[in-house]
Design a protein around this motif. Structure first.
Motif, mmCIF file in Angstrom:
data_model
loop_
_atom_site.group_PDB
_atom_site.id
_atom_site.type_symbol
_atom_site.label_atom_id
_atom_site.label_comp_id
_atom_site.label_asym_id
_atom_site.label_seq_id
_atom_site.Cartn_x
_atom_site.Cartn_y
_atom_site.Cartn_z
ATOM 1 N N GLY A 29 31.587 20.426 34.211
ATOM 2 C CA GLY A 29 32.262 20.499 35.484
ATOM 3 C C GLY A 29 32.211 21.812 35.936
ATOM 4 N N ARG A 30 31.274 22.589 35.350
ATOM 5 C CA ARG A 30 31.306 24.208 35.907
ATOM 6 C C ARG A 30 29.913 24.221 37.019
ATOM 7 N N PRO A 31 30.098 25.187 37.608
ATOM 8 C CA PRO A 31 28.851 25.579 38.651
ATOM 9 C C PRO A 31 27.667 25.612 37.820
ATOM 10 N N LYS A 32 26.516 25.005 38.094
ATOM 11 C CA LYS A 32 25.098 25.115 37.399
ATOM 12 C C LYS A 32 24.819 26.654 37.468
ATOM 13 N N THR A 33 24.125 27.180 36.683
ATOM 14 C CA THR A 33 23.547 28.736 36.536
ATOM 15 C C THR A 33 22.261 28.549 35.977
ATOM 16 N N ALA A 34 21.602 29.816 36.194
ATOM 17 C CA ALA A 34 20.429 30.146 35.501
ATOM 18 C C ALA A 34 20.223 31.494 35.276
ATOM 19 N N VAL A 35 19.479 31.814 34.252
ATOM 20 C CA VAL A 35 19.337 33.333 33.704
ATOM 21 C C VAL A 35 18.095 33.534 34.435
ATOM 22 N N MET A 36 18.097 34.841 35.370
ATOM 23 C CA MET A 36 16.657 35.154 35.995
ATOM 24 C C MET A 36 16.829 36.940 35.951
ATOM 25 N N GLY A 37 15.915 37.428 35.376
ATOM 26 C CA GLY A 37 15.981 38.998 35.576
ATOM 27 C C GLY A 37 16.937 39.432 34.500
ATOM 28 N N GLY A 38 16.966 38.580 33.439
ATOM 29 C CA GLY A 38 18.251 39.006 32.768
ATOM 30 C C GLY A 38 19.868 38.810 33.102
ATOM 31 N N LYS A 39 20.082 38.328 34.268
ATOM 32 C CA LYS A 39 21.272 38.031 34.714
ATOM 33 C C LYS A 39 21.475 36.601 35.341
ATOM 34 N N GLN A 40 22.851 36.420 34.982
ATOM 35 C CA GLN A 40 23.471 34.906 35.365
ATOM 36 C C GLN A 40 23.352 34.832 37.041
ATOM 37 N N ARG A 41 22.856 33.956 37.453
ATOM 38 C CA ARG A 41 22.699 33.362 38.775
ATOM 39 C C ARG A 41 23.260 31.927 39.065
ATOM 40 N N LEU A 42 23.946 31.673 40.166
ATOM 41 C CA LEU A 42 24.106 30.308 40.377
ATOM 42 C C LEU A 42 22.945 29.716 40.787
ATOM 43 N N ARG A 43 22.798 28.364 40.496
ATOM 44 C CA ARG A 43 21.602 27.479 40.775
ATOM 45 C C ARG A 43 22.180 25.923 41.535
ATOM 46 N N ILE A 44 21.365 25.416 42.108
ATOM 47 C CA ILE A 44 21.495 24.241 42.694
ATOM 48 C C ILE A 44 20.472 23.229 42.152
ATOM 49 N N SER A 45 20.588 22.259 41.477
ATOM 50 C CA SER A 45 19.282 21.328 41.020
ATOM 51 C C SER A 45 18.501 21.011 42.189
ATOM 52 N N SER A 46 17.268 20.606 41.980
ATOM 53 C CA SER A 46 16.566 20.218 43.201
ATOM 54 C C SER A 46 16.673 19.041 43.515
ATOM 55 N N GLN A 47 17.188 18.058 42.546
ATOM 56 C CA GLN A 47 17.614 16.410 42.703
ATOM 57 C C GLN A 47 18.476 16.900 43.580
ATOM 58 N N SER A 48 19.670 17.534 43.544
ATOM 59 C CA SER A 48 20.875 17.660 44.234
ATOM 60 C C SER A 48 20.505 18.055 45.731
ATOM 61 N N ILE A 49 19.815 18.840 45.906
ATOM 62 C CA ILE A 49 19.509 19.527 47.355
ATOM 63 C C ILE A 49 18.662 18.290 48.060
ATOM 64 N N LYS A 50 17.741 17.743 47.258
ATOM 65 C CA LYS A 50 17.031 16.552 47.814
ATOM 66 C C LYS A 50 17.804 15.504 48.258
ATOM 67 N N ARG A 51 18.819 14.964 47.449
ATOM 68 C CA ARG A 51 19.741 14.088 47.834
ATOM 69 C C ARG A 51 20.499 14.493 49.088
ATOM 70 N N ALA A 52 20.982 15.490 49.040
ATOM 71 C CA ALA A 52 21.719 16.212 50.261
ATOM 72 C C ALA A 52 20.615 16.106 51.630
ATOM 73 N N TRP A 53 19.464 16.576 51.430
ATOM 74 C CA TRP A 53 18.850 16.210 52.565
ATOM 75 C C TRP A 53 18.644 14.692 53.080
ATOM 76 N N ARG A 54 18.521 14.054 51.835
ATOM 77 C CA ARG A 54 18.137 12.411 52.379
ATOM 78 C C ARG A 54 19.386 11.799 53.000
ATOM 79 N N GLU A 55 20.560 12.386 52.619
ATOM 80 C CA GLU A 55 21.694 11.596 53.025
ATOM 81 C C GLU A 55 22.330 12.351 54.464
ATOM 82 N N SER A 56 21.760 13.499 54.663
ATOM 83 C CA SER A 56 21.887 14.286 56.171
ATOM 84 C C SER A 56 21.814 13.649 57.321
#
Length: 259
Positions: A29-56
């Motif tokens: 239930g936490r926001p998805k994250t990814a480590v880039m450049g040694g730092k934690q960053r927020l992330r949105i999965s590609s599946q999630s963003i594509k569904r948002a586009w399809r349903e827009s």
């Protein structure tokens, strides 16, 4: 936006700012994250963003009639169409206007099982639900509709090992399938290779996921003795500027659409 390889690829680079929110949750239930450049960053999965586009609204308005359906319920909808006598097209949008002779439920289930199995294997322990999501195009729905009209007119049950008419269409005319692809496990020739590569959007800066302690008040609680919140909860959120990258293979997109 960049254009390279003699115009074959269109690359889209975008920066989008989102306020404090939980855009895409992980299994905890936490926001998805990814480590880039040694730092934690927020992330949105590609599946999630594509569904948002399809349903827009932008997608549906611009591509009305050329957006498919992704579902495990194809068999259930075919059965509903046969039993009610409506078209599969109507069943997909919740209508039931009879245009064919209705069929008894037992026979309809047999036909629905056969037809749904063309797209994905049907679970033997869960009614007519498919084992995996399948992306069905509008042309395929119309092809099934023509087949259902024949079946309803004959009013018979399928014979043992009866072959089903070709129902899968290739190429497709639905843009979401042409862009994002689909896999038909038992028919690789009708699978569609995605023409668009969508990377996971992530923040361009480090982010610390924060806790949000919140309460809700019971409007009808007027007691001075039992003062306090009617509900307590904790959720997690983050905010940031996200970098999004999309690469579209124009030649493959045209090929997928039969152009």
């Amino acid at each position: 936006m960049t254009n390279n390889n003699s115009g074959r690829f269109v690359q889209i680079h975008a920066l989008v700012s989102y306020p404090p929110s939980n855009l895409n949750r992980d299994d905890m239930g936490r926001p998805k994250t990814a480590v880039m450049g040694g730092k934690q960053r927020l992330r949105i999965s590609s599946q999630s963003i594509k569904r948002a586009w399809r349903e827009s609204e932008y997608f549906s308005d611009a591509l009305s009639g050329h957006v498919g359906y992704r579902t495990k319920l194809l068999g259930e909808l075919v059965k509903r169409a046969l039993v009610s006598g409506c078209t599969l097209s109507d069943a997909f949008i919740g209508l039931s206007n009879p245009v064919n002779p209705p069929m008894d439920e037992k026979t309809a289930i047999m036909w629905a099982h056969l037809i749904a199995n063309v797209f994905a294997k049907v679970k033997t322990t869960d009614g007519l639900k498919s084992e995996q999501l399948v992306h069905v195009s509008h042309d395929e729905i119309l092809t099934i509709d023509a087949y259902l009209a024949e079946i309803a007119k004959e009013g018979r049950a399928p014979v043992k090992d009866e072959p089903v008419k070709p129902l899968l269409c290739n190429p497709v005319t639905d843009v979401d399938i042409a862009l994002f692809g689909r896999m038909i496990a038992d028919s690789s020739k009708n699978s569609v290779e995605a023409a668009a590569q969508v990377a996971h959007p992530s923040t361009i800066h480090p982010v610390v996921v924060e806790d949000d302690y919140f309460t809700a008040v019971d409007d009808l609680n007027k007691s001075e003795e039992i003062a306090g919140a009617g509900h307590l909860g904790v959720s997690e959120y983050g905010a940031g500027v996200f970098y999004t990258y999309v690469c579209v293979n124009r030649e493959l997109l045209i090929e997928n659409l039969g152009g």
